[in-house]
Design an enzyme around this catalytic site. Structure first.
Site, PDB file in Angstrom:
ATOM      1  N   TYR A   1      43.224  44.183  37.285  1.00 42.27           N
ATOM      2  CA  TYR A   1      42.772  43.265  38.331  1.00 42.27           C
ATOM      3  C   TYR A   1      43.292  43.760  39.676  1.00 42.27           C
ATOM      4  O   TYR A   1      44.429  44.243  39.764  1.00 42.27           O
ATOM      5  CB  TYR A   1      43.314  41.855  38.034  1.00 42.27           C
ATOM      6  CG  TYR A   1      42.950  40.826  39.078  1.00 42.27           C
ATOM      7  CD1 TYR A   1      41.626  40.407  39.237  1.00 42.27           C
ATOM      8  CD2 TYR A   1      43.917  40.269  39.916  1.00 42.27           C
ATOM      9  CE1 TYR A   1      41.290  39.461  40.200  1.00 42.27           C
ATOM     10  CE2 TYR A   1      43.585  39.319  40.875  1.00 42.27           C
ATOM     11  CZ  TYR A   1      42.271  38.926  41.006  1.00 42.27           C
ATOM     12  OH  TYR A   1      41.930  37.990  41.956  1.00 42.27           O
TER      13      TYR A   1
ATOM     14  N   ASP B   1      47.819  35.963  52.738  1.00 37.28           N
ATOM     15  CA  ASP B   1      46.494  35.955  52.090  1.00 37.28           C
ATOM     16  C   ASP B   1      45.629  34.856  52.702  1.00 37.28           C
ATOM     17  O   ASP B   1      45.370  33.834  52.081  1.00 37.28           O
ATOM     18  CB  ASP B   1      46.732  35.713  50.580  1.00 37.28           C
ATOM     19  CG  ASP B   1      45.453  35.729  49.769  1.00 37.28           C
ATOM     20  OD1 ASP B   1      44.452  36.303  50.228  1.00 37.28           O
ATOM     21  OD2 ASP B   1      45.465  35.147  48.662  1.00 37.28           O
TER      22      ASP B   1
ATOM     23  N   ASP C   1      39.112  41.114  43.676  1.00 33.75           N
ATOM     24  CA  ASP C   1      39.031  39.836  44.396  1.00 33.75           C
ATOM     25  C   ASP C   1      38.283  40.066  45.702  1.00 33.75           C
ATOM     26  O   ASP C   1      38.760  40.773  46.589  1.00 33.75           O
ATOM     27  CB  ASP C   1      40.485  39.409  44.665  1.00 33.75           C
ATOM     28  CG  ASP C   1      40.634  38.096  45.382  1.00 33.75           C
ATOM     29  OD1 ASP C   1      39.615  37.529  45.817  1.00 33.75           O
ATOM     30  OD2 ASP C   1      41.787  37.636  45.496  1.00 33.75           O
TER      31      ASP C   1
ATOM     32  N   ASP D   1      37.368  37.543  47.684  1.00 36.00           N
ATOM     33  CA  ASP D   1      37.557  36.335  48.499  1.00 36.00           C
ATOM     34  C   ASP D   1      36.236  35.564  48.645  1.00 36.00           C
ATOM     35  O   ASP D   1      35.587  35.294  47.659  1.00 36.00           O
ATOM     36  CB  ASP D   1      38.156  36.701  49.864  1.00 36.00           C
ATOM     37  CG  ASP D   1      39.629  37.090  49.767  1.00 36.00           C
ATOM     38  OD1 ASP D   1      40.258  36.800  48.743  1.00 36.00           O
ATOM     39  OD2 ASP D   1      40.139  37.710  50.719  1.00 36.00           O
TER      40      ASP D   1
ATOM     41  N   HIS E   1      35.146  38.908  42.071  1.00 32.11           N
ATOM     42  CA  HIS E   1      34.915  37.461  42.144  1.00 32.11           C
ATOM     43  C   HIS E   1      34.750  37.004  43.576  1.00 32.11           C
ATOM     44  O   HIS E   1      35.356  37.530  44.504  1.00 32.11           O
ATOM     45  CB  HIS E   1      35.963  36.646  41.383  1.00 32.11           C
ATOM     46  CG  HIS E   1      37.375  36.717  41.866  1.00 32.11           C
ATOM     47  ND1 HIS E   1      37.833  36.005  42.955  1.00 32.11           N
ATOM     48  CD2 HIS E   1      38.446  37.384  41.385  1.00 32.11           C
ATOM     49  CE1 HIS E   1      39.124  36.238  43.111  1.00 32.11           C
ATOM     50  NE2 HIS E   1      39.528  37.081  42.190  1.00 32.11           N
TER      51      HIS E   1
ATOM     52  N   GLU F   1      34.629  33.368  45.808  1.00 26.81           N
ATOM     53  CA  GLU F   1      35.104  31.990  45.657  1.00 26.81           C
ATOM     54  C   GLU F   1      34.356  31.040  46.582  1.00 26.81           C
ATOM     55  O   GLU F   1      33.738  31.460  47.565  1.00 26.81           O
ATOM     56  CB  GLU F   1      36.620  31.944  45.911  1.00 26.81           C
ATOM     57  CG  GLU F   1      37.029  32.208  47.341  1.00 26.81           C
ATOM     58  CD  GLU F   1      38.462  32.745  47.462  1.00 26.81           C
ATOM     59  OE1 GLU F   1      38.973  33.355  46.503  1.00 26.81           O
ATOM     60  OE2 GLU F   1      39.059  32.551  48.535  1.00 26.81           O
TER      61      GLU F   1
ATOM     62  N   CYS G   1      45.376  30.855  49.632  1.00 29.47           N
ATOM     63  CA  CYS G   1      45.726  31.023  48.229  1.00 29.47           C
ATOM     64  C   CYS G   1      45.249  29.776  47.490  1.00 29.47           C
ATOM     65  O   CYS G   1      45.429  28.660  47.976  1.00 29.47           O
ATOM     66  CB  CYS G   1      47.234  31.190  48.067  1.00 29.47           C
ATOM     67  SG  CYS G   1      47.792  30.925  46.372  1.00 29.47           S
TER      68      CYS G   1
ATOM     69  N   ARG H   1      34.269  31.983  41.455  1.00 28.16           N
ATOM     70  CA  ARG H   1      35.527  31.221  41.362  1.00 28.16           C
ATOM     71  C   ARG H   1      35.315  29.875  42.023  1.00 28.16           C
ATOM     72  O   ARG H   1      34.812  29.806  43.150  1.00 28.16           O
ATOM     73  CB  ARG H   1      36.630  32.002  42.061  1.00 28.16           C
ATOM     74  CG  ARG H   1      37.824  31.166  42.475  1.00 28.16           C
ATOM     75  CD  ARG H   1      38.971  32.033  42.925  1.00 28.16           C
ATOM     76  NE  ARG H   1      39.807  31.355  43.875  1.00 28.16           N
ATOM     77  CZ  ARG H   1      40.918  31.866  44.401  1.00 28.16           C
ATOM     78  NH1 ARG H   1      41.318  33.078  44.046  1.00 28.16           N
ATOM     79  NH2 ARG H   1      41.618  31.199  45.268  1.00 28.16           N
TER      80      ARG H   1
ATOM     81  N   GLU I   1      39.963  28.090  38.998  1.00 23.54           N
ATOM     82  CA  GLU I   1      41.201  28.181  39.777  1.00 23.54           C
ATOM     83  C   GLU I   1      42.026  26.892  39.751  1.00 23.54           C
ATOM     84  O   GLU I   1      41.479  25.785  39.853  1.00 23.54           O
ATOM     85  CB  GLU I   1      40.846  28.537  41.230  1.00 23.54           C
ATOM     86  CG  GLU I   1      42.027  28.638  42.190  1.00 23.54           C
ATOM     87  CD  GLU I   1      42.995  29.803  41.894  1.00 23.54           C
ATOM     88  OE1 GLU I   1      43.338  30.023  40.732  1.00 23.54           O
ATOM     89  OE2 GLU I   1      43.407  30.469  42.859  1.00 23.54           O
TER      90      GLU I   1
ATOM     91  N   ASN J   1      43.667  32.051  35.525  1.00 26.63           N
ATOM     92  CA  ASN J   1      44.575  32.708  36.470  1.00 26.63           C
ATOM     93  C   ASN J   1      46.004  32.269  36.177  1.00 26.63           C
ATOM     94  O   ASN J   1      46.382  31.143  36.468  1.00 26.63           O
ATOM     95  CB  ASN J   1      44.165  32.308  37.896  1.00 26.63           C
ATOM     96  CG  ASN J   1      45.084  32.890  38.951  1.00 26.63           C
ATOM     97  OD1 ASN J   1      45.931  33.732  38.665  1.00 26.63           O
ATOM     98  ND2 ASN J   1      44.907  32.435  40.190  1.00 26.63           N
TER      99      ASN J   1
HETATM  100  C1  MIC Z   1      44.181  35.243  42.345  1.00 23.96           C
HETATM  101  C2  MIC Z   1      44.448  35.269  43.804  1.00 23.96           C
HETATM  102  O1  MIC Z   1      43.245  34.950  44.474  1.00 23.96           O
HETATM  103  C3  MIC Z   1      44.817  36.683  44.253  1.00 23.96           C
HETATM  104  O2  MIC Z   1      44.485  37.018  45.396  1.00 23.96           O
HETATM  105  O3  MIC Z   1      45.476  37.377  43.500  1.00 23.96           O
HETATM  106  C4  MIC Z   1      45.586  34.315  44.260  1.00 23.96           C
HETATM  107  C5  MIC Z   1      46.880  34.537  43.520  1.00 23.96           C
HETATM  108  C6  MIC Z   1      48.112  33.906  44.173  1.00 23.96           C
HETATM  109  O4  MIC Z   1      48.172  33.814  45.409  1.00 23.96           O
HETATM  110  O5  MIC Z   1      49.040  33.597  43.435  1.00 23.96           O
HETATM  111  C7  MIC Z   1      45.086  32.872  44.146  1.00 23.96           C
HETATM  112  O6  MIC Z   1      45.212  32.280  43.073  1.00 23.96           O
HETATM  113  O7  MIC Z   1      44.542  32.373  45.141  1.00 23.96           O
HETATM  114 MG    MG Z   2      42.807  35.966  46.131  1.00 25.08          MG
END
Ligand code: MIC
Ligand code: MG
Length: 303
Positions: free
Chosen positions: A51, A65, A92, A94, A119, A121, A129, A164, A194, A216
């Protein structure tokens, strides 16, 4: 064994492998690779896929993030990681880096970069996040447009488009399930559920949706850390450990730096380090030497 320099498995075959894994009834385990080297280790330990996390990619650049990274940065890093391993890599993407047409371009770019899937979202921009408060989701029909655009841009039918939904934490589990169904109807191959809370919520989701589901297992978030056996028994198809390797490494790096600062030497840390010989084994140093000496011999024959 994989080829030197880059993966020995074609992008097309990796996508077929990802699809086959999702259809196999076996839980697909995809730890996050914060670098191409980590992807090699993930393969070596025996996982089914890799991943590529947006949170990790941002953190690696020293950024939170919150949707600051660009498609170019994400596709470039994704390509380095995907090509370092024979395993399929899911990345990812986004919110797709813009409006639906940008989400479509994202799919084309990630296919070109050698990813096996990505993915998208249903959060609004700027995204957060999924395990933090203060995030928000777009209306279902906006996400459907995002997904339809993405699906229509796909050239390799095996490239996996995962939708997602972040709705659980905002609108509740029933709304999240309704969204998942709508996203599957719009063409999503896999649903990323999620920030579900506990095993019971994973069970409810599984019972309500008949497309493959991804869990996740990120640390310090809203979800209980369920085991692979628990997720397998519930009938989930895939699990990611997105930030885990980065958190392990950064924990060790910080402890080590503090020890060097206080003790004035790293000699007490050697047992916890990856040995030079193990690193060279992972990198296949000896095979590069063989390759080089073969070339050398060849030149000798010519002259
Ligand atoms: C899965 C996720 O989108 C990621 O970017 O890895 C994050 C992981 C995290 O920040 O713990 C998310 O769950 O948003
Ligand atoms: Mg992410």
């Amino acid at each position: 064994m994989s080829a030197l320099f880059s993966s020995g498995v074609s992008d097309t075959d990796k996508r077929k492998a990802l699809r086959a894994g999702l259809a196999s009834g076996e839980l697909q385990r995809w730890p996050g690779a914060f670098s191409p080297l980590v992807a090699k280790l993930i393969a070596d330990v025996g996982f089914e896929g890799v991943y590529v996390s947006g949170a990790v990619l941002s953190a690696d650049l020293g950024l939170p993030d919150i949707g600051l990274t660009t498609l170019t940065e994400v596709a470039a890093r994704g390509s380095q990681i995907a090509h370092a391993t024979d395993l399929p890599a899911l990345i990812d993407a986004d919110t797709g880096f813009g409006e639906p047409m940008s989400a479509a371009r994202t799919i084309a770019a990630l296919e070109d970069a050698g990813l096996a899937g990505c993915h998208l979202e249903d959060q609004v921009n700027p995204k957060r996040c999924g395990h933090l408060d203060g995030k928000d989701v777009v209306p279902t029909d906006t996400m459907i447009k995002r997904l339809r655009a993405a699906v229509s841009a796909r050239r390799d039918e095996n490239f996996v488009i995962c939708a997602r939904t972040d709705a659980r934490a905002i609108e509740g589990i029933d709304a999240a399930i309704d969204r998942a169904r709508a996203y599957a109807d719009a063409g999503a191959d896999l649903i990323f559920t999620e920030a579900l809370r506990d095993l019971g919520e994973f069970e409810r989701f599984r019972a309500a949706v008949d497309v493959p589901l991804l869990a996740n297992m990120t640390e310090f978030g809203k979800s209980d850390l369920l085991t692979a056996d628990q997720l397998r028994d519930v009938g989930y198809n895939a699990v990611i450990y997105p930030v885990t390797t980065l958190r392990i490494a950064m924990g060790a790096v910080e402890r080590g730096l503090r020890e060097i600062a206080s003790a004035g030497t790293q000699s007490g840390l050697l047992d916890g380090m990856q040995h030079r010989s193990r690193l060279y084994e992972l990198l296949r140093y000896a095979d590069y030497n063989d390759f080089d000496s073969d070339l050398f011999t060849l030149e000798g024959v010519r002259s």
